[in-house]
Design a protein around this motif. Structure first.
Motif: not given
Length: 424
Positions: A12-17, A21-23, A107-112, A114-127
């Motif tokens: 749950x904390x990973x999902x919230x983070x 993070x992506x926001x 686990x937090x660096x990878x899933x909470x 690194x991955x959310x930020x890379x996803x947000x960087x490539x799709x910033x406006x839709x996210x």
């Protein structure tokens, strides 16, 4: 706490983070122009993103509070839940704590993060438009905390005299960069890129850079006979001719169009060049106007021909609407007499009266020294040589050699420009 319960809490904390993070990256990096387009298309959430970008203090406070709180809570839960099992495995309490910390952190660096930020960087406006409403809700819930931290930060910035207002004003350099990126990506065709670039260049280039200079102006005395006028009009390619009194170019009374004059000659045989039906008033403009200002003047007056005068009220040249539009069209049109002719990959023949802006673009030179002191390649040679140029004079600048091939009295007719790589 059992391992299953701890794992559920950590998930749950990973999902919230990951959400926070992506926001953070999506809301901060969303492009203003793209959001405005989305808002015009009906997505009102884009307006919420724009509003949040204008006042990012509350949003940043929520992000930092949430991320730090989640990280501390996840570390405590993970270490207490995993360490006992690792201690049984390794038989060493300190090593078990280190390994459990490394696992939870990884686990937090990878899933909470690194991955959310890379996803947000490539799709910033839709996210951004998807997460803006949850972030607004979090800001509302954490309002007291935001008021404390954001207020303290504002007081410190104010004391240091630092502005935290986001500046999104787009400059001409930003537009150039966007066009270059669009051309490289294939979104803009090369011809479209040149066309847009030429339009922006009109604001920087003065009217004297493309005018027909004084020495090339063909004009008539007001007392010229019909035969003299017809003979000159047949020999010259111009469509408009100035009419002056006392054969003085500083005493212009108007201009005549060759087509109208010759048509009248065919009808009446003998025509006076000062006839009110033929003589049109001339438009006078200062030599300090930019090409964009000249185009606006033509538009407001309905004229397509103007006489250019300097600060001493002396005529320095004439310009037509066709001259201005030739700069806009640039390389998209084929001129009968090209001022710049590329012979090989590393050599060019250039007419002495070529505007310096065209030379810079053709050669790919970033800039020429003291370019405000001259307007043509001839002026550049004279400035660099510090004398009246003559045939075979050469200078070297920015890995190029400029050599004068032909002159006429004091005028440079043609130059050969060669890259050093091509010079033996």
């Amino acid at each position: 706490m059992s391992l299953l319960t701890a794992s559920m809490f950590i998930f749950f904390l990973i999902a919230l983070s990951a959400l926070v993070s992506s926001s953070e990256l999506a809301l901060a990096s969303s492009r203003k122009i793209k959001l405005q387009v989305m808002a015009k298309e009906g997505d009102v959430r884009a307006l919420d993103v724009l509003k949040m970008q204008e006042h990012p203090g509350s949003f940043i406070t929520v992000v930092q509070v949430a991320l730090n709180a989640v990280a501390i809570l996840a570390g405590a839960i993970g270490e207490s839940a995993i360490s006992p099992y690792l201690q049984q495995l390794f038989g060493h309490e300190a090593l078990a704590s280190i390994v459990s910390f490394a696992i939870v952190t990884s686990v937090f660096v990878l899933f909470a993060d690194l991955m959310p930020k890379r996803l947000a960087m490539s799709n910033s406006e839709p996210i951004a438009v998807k997460v803006v409403r949850p972030m607004i809700f979090l800001i509302f819930i954490l309002k007291p905390i935001i008021w404390v931290f954001d207020g303290a930060a504002n007081l410190i910035f104010k004391g240091l005299g630092i502005s935290t207002v986001r500046q999104d004003d787009m400059t001409s350099e930003d537009i150039y960069a966007v066009m270059d990126a669009g051309a490289e990506a294939g979104v803009l065709k090369q011809q479209e890129h040149h066309l847009i670039e030429n339009i922006f260049e009109m604001q920087e280039r003065t009217v004297t850079s493309v005018m027909n200079p004084r020495e090339h102006i063909v004009y008539f005395d007001s007392h010229a006979s019909t035969t003299e006028v017809v003979e000159v009009m047949i020999r010259q390619p111009h469509n408009k001719f100035l009419v002056c009194t006392d054969d003085d170019l500083e005493q212009i009374i108007g201009y005549v169009e060759s087509r109208s004059f010759l048509a009248s000659v065919l009808e009446k045989q003998e025509v006076c060049i000062t006839d009110k039906s033929l003589l049109k008033p001339a438009l006078f403009i200062p030599d300090t106007l930019s090409l964009f200002e000249v185009l606006e003047t033509f538009k407001s007056t309905g004229a397509d021909f103007a006489v250019i005068v300097n600060e001493y009220a002396l005529v320095v040249g004439v310009i037509t609407l066709k001259d201005v539009m030739s700069i806009v069209m640039g390389e998209l049109v084929t001129l009968e007499d090209q001022l710049i002719v590329q012979r090989t990959d590393n050599s060019w023949l250039i007419d002495g009266m070529t505007p310096i802006e065209d030379v810079v673009r053709a050669l790919g030179i970033v800039n020429l020294p003291h370019s405000q002191n001259y307007e043509t390649i001839s002026g550049f040679m004279m400035f660099m040589l510090r004398k009246i140029p003559k045939k075979t004079d050469t200078i070297e600048h920015a890995n190029y050699r400029f050599e004068i091939l032909a002159t006429n009295n004091l005028k440079i007719n043609q130059l050969l420009v060669t890259k050093f790589d091509d010079v033996v």
